[in-house]
Design a protein around this motif. Structure first.
Motif, PDB file in Angstrom:
ATOM      1  N   UNK A  77       0.818  -1.206   0.000  1.00 12.70           N
ATOM      2  CA  UNK A  77       0.000   0.000   0.000  1.00 12.70           C
ATOM      3  C   UNK A  77       0.853   1.258   0.000  1.00 12.70           C
ATOM      4  N   UNK A  78       1.957   1.227   0.738  1.00  9.97           N
ATOM      5  CA  UNK A  78       2.874   2.369   0.733  1.00  9.97           C
ATOM      6  C   UNK A  78       3.461   2.559  -0.664  1.00  9.97           C
ATOM      7  N   UNK A  79       3.850   1.449  -1.313  1.00 14.54           N
ATOM      8  CA  UNK A  79       4.388   1.544  -2.678  1.00 14.54           C
ATOM      9  C   UNK A  79       3.363   2.185  -3.616  1.00 14.54           C
ATOM     10  N   UNK A  80       2.127   1.742  -3.546  1.00 16.53           N
ATOM     11  CA  UNK A  80       1.085   2.301  -4.411  1.00 16.53           C
ATOM     12  C   UNK A  80       0.864   3.786  -4.111  1.00 16.53           C
ATOM     13  N   UNK A  81       0.845   4.157  -2.852  1.00 16.59           N
ATOM     14  CA  UNK A  81       0.690   5.559  -2.461  1.00 16.59           C
ATOM     15  C   UNK A  81       1.834   6.400  -3.022  1.00 16.59           C
ATOM     16  N   UNK A  82       3.068   5.899  -2.879  1.00 14.61           N
ATOM     17  CA  UNK A  82       4.243   6.617  -3.387  1.00 14.61           C
ATOM     18  C   UNK A  82       4.147   6.799  -4.894  1.00 14.61           C
TER      19      UNK A  82
END
Length: 140
Positions: free
Chosen positions: A124-129
């Protein structure tokens, strides 16, 4: 694990610019937690700012890169599970659709965390970034 995002490519820019911009932009987004060291070969090391812990090492593959394609091997770091003798994961920025877009793709990445733990926070952090980076380069 694979992850592919299509990002707008600003006129007059190329995949090499996107790769450099990502390495320069990411520490600004994640400040004060993350720093990125880029060496004279173009390889990037993502570290925790406070402890200097290596999170991710991306080695630029010059033999497989050009202005329209930048290929990085995922060499290691705390976020990476290294299989002995296995294929290294890779991050690629590649121009597509008449240079109007660039694909940001991660291939064959094996996270250090078990999948159940990875899928929730790190993915989820990767997608947000990547969504934030898409907005950043669209404004460039």
């Amino acid at each position: 694990m694979r992850s592919i995002q299509r990002l707008p490519l600003p006129p007059g820019r190329d995949a090499a610019w996107v790769a450099r911009e990502y390495a320069a932009w990411l520490p600004r987004l994640l400040w004060p937690f993350i720093r990125v060291d880029v060496d004279d070969t173009g390889s990037c090391r993502f570290r925790l700012q406070i402890f200097g812990l290596l999170l991710l090492h991306l080695r630029l593959e010059h033999a497989h890169s050009a202005d329209d394609r930048q290929l990085f091997r995922i060499e290691g770091g705390a976020l990476v599970h290294r299989r002995s003798g296995g294929e290294l994961g890779r991050l690629e920025f590649r121009e597509v659709l008449d240079r109007r877009f660039v694909l940001a793709a991660i291939h064959d990445y094996e996270p250090a965390l078990p999948w159940a733990l990875y899928a929730a926070p790190q993915a989820l952090v990767h997608l947000w970034v990547m969504r934030r980076f898409e907005r950043h380069i669209a404004q460039a």
